[in-house]
Design a protein around this motif. Structure first.
Motif, PDB file in Angstrom:
ATOM      1  N   ARG A  18      -8.911  21.869 -14.456  1.00 13.46           N
ATOM      2  CA  ARG A  18      -7.559  21.374 -14.179  1.00 13.46           C
ATOM      3  C   ARG A  18      -6.491  22.015 -15.070  1.00 13.46           C
ATOM      4  NH1 ARG A  18      -5.830  18.154 -10.095  1.00 13.46           N
ATOM      5  NH2 ARG A  18      -4.904  16.528 -11.393  1.00 13.46           N
TER       6      ARG A  18
ATOM      7  N   LYS B 267       4.148  10.923  -9.838  1.00 11.64           N
ATOM      8  CA  LYS B 267       3.136  11.976  -9.732  1.00 11.64           C
ATOM      9  C   LYS B 267       3.651  13.066  -8.791  1.00 11.64           C
ATOM     10  CE  LYS B 267      -1.082   9.466 -10.918  1.00 11.64           C
ATOM     11  NZ  LYS B 267      -2.485   9.183 -10.532  1.00 11.64           N
TER      12      LYS B 267
ATOM     13  N   LYS C 160     -10.339  20.483  -8.895  1.00 10.57           N
ATOM     14  CA  LYS C 160     -10.945  19.159  -8.891  1.00 10.57           C
ATOM     15  C   LYS C 160     -11.186  18.618 -10.292  1.00 10.57           C
ATOM     16  CE  LYS C 160     -15.669  20.959  -8.372  1.00 10.57           C
ATOM     17  NZ  LYS C 160     -16.850  20.995  -7.493  1.00 10.57           N
ATOM     18  N   GLU C 161     -11.107  17.312 -10.385  1.00  8.89           N
ATOM     19  CA  GLU C 161     -11.465  16.620 -11.615  1.00  8.89           C
ATOM     20  C   GLU C 161     -12.615  15.650 -11.357  1.00  8.89           C
ATOM     21  OE1 GLU C 161      -8.170  13.035 -11.286  1.00  8.89           O
ATOM     22  OE2 GLU C 161      -8.060  14.496 -12.886  1.00  8.89           O
ATOM     23  N   ALA C 162     -13.133  15.674 -10.131  1.00  6.38           N
ATOM     24  CA  ALA C 162     -14.251  14.796  -9.769  1.00  6.38           C
ATOM     25  C   ALA C 162     -15.190  15.569  -8.855  1.00  6.38           C
ATOM     26  CB  ALA C 162     -13.752  13.536  -9.063  1.00  6.38           C
TER      27      ALA C 162
ATOM     28  N   PRO D 257     -13.563  15.382  -4.861  1.00  8.84           N
ATOM     29  CA  PRO D 257     -12.114  15.225  -5.005  1.00  8.84           C
ATOM     30  C   PRO D 257     -11.455  14.775  -3.709  1.00  8.84           C
ATOM     31  CG  PRO D 257     -12.687  17.538  -4.772  1.00  8.84           C
ATOM     32  CD  PRO D 257     -13.983  16.787  -4.895  1.00  8.84           C
TER      33      PRO D 257
ATOM     34  N   THR E 131      -6.399  11.997  -6.102  1.00  7.21           N
ATOM     35  CA  THR E 131      -6.856  12.336  -7.456  1.00  7.21           C
ATOM     36  C   THR E 131      -6.381  13.711  -7.885  1.00  7.21           C
ATOM     37  OG1 THR E 131      -8.963  13.302  -6.718  1.00  7.21           O
ATOM     38  CG2 THR E 131      -8.922  10.929  -7.147  1.00  7.21           C
TER      39      THR E 131
END
Length: 200
Positions: free
Chosen positions: A25, A65, A72-74, A77, A81
């Motif tokens: 990220r 935001k 992606k952070e997951a 994704p 998110t």
């Protein structure tokens, strides 16, 4: 010469390609420093203007935001998110940056607060590929397609090369350079004239 923009479908395809990659990220922060180094003609004493950079390339809306970062952070994704809050300094300011951030592997910071300056390490693209991209080269057409999603292109028949040319000009890359070849892959995403429409 006619001006063109990418179609919404093409932009979404570029985003879908990017979110499947193991890209950290914080990669936008690295791109910001690379662009600034090209603008200044040096790799040391960089001011790291991350707010201006995020406004130029990642802003998609207003609100708390406003930014969209397609990395992606997951493991799974989804669009919510991938949104990024308006406090960019909360991620990139020296006082906020964690020791585990890949930015620590590609740049050194001198000072603190608004007076801090950054310097890219020698051959920074090598640790950048390792620590930001998990040693995977990024499809440059997909990255450029996202970054320039709102830009117009003057061309007779725009295609993926149009995007690559714009990317190299904006970020001061030479296609044949070690830096570009180490970080980016060409041809992985097929974009043709049908992926552009005339700008109204």
């Amino acid at each position: 010469m006619t001006e063109y923009v990418l179609t919404e479908e093409a932009v979404r395809d570029c985003i879908d390609e990017l979110v499947e990659l193991p890209v950290h990220r914080h990669f936008p922060g690295y791109l910001c420093l690379v662009r600034e180094a090209g603008q200044e003609g040096r790799t040391t004493g960089l001011e790291f203007e991350y707010n201006e950079f995020f406004d130029a390339f990642f802003r998609v809306a207003d609100g708390d935001k406003p930014y969209f970062v397609p990395f992606k952070e997951a493991d799974d994704p989804n669009w919510p998110t991938l949104r990024f809050n308006e406090n960019v300094a909360g991620t990139y300011a020296p006082s906020s940056l964690r020791d585990t951030s890949p930015l620590r592997d590609v740049a050194n910071v001198d000072g603190s607060g608004h007076g801090a300056t950054w310097s890219l390490v020698d051959e920074h693209w090598i640790p950048a590929c390792t620590h930001f991209c998990n040693s995977t080269r990024i499809p440059v057409e997909a990255l450029a397609g996202f970054l320039f999603r709102d830009y117009t292109f003057s061309a007779h028949a725009p295609d993926g090369n149009t995007l690559v040319d714009a990317f190299c000009e904006e970020f001061y890359y030479g296609r044949a350079s070690d830096e570009f070849q180490h970080l980016y892959e060409m041809g992985a995403v097929d974009l043709g004239s049908e992926d552009f429409r005339e700008h109204e």
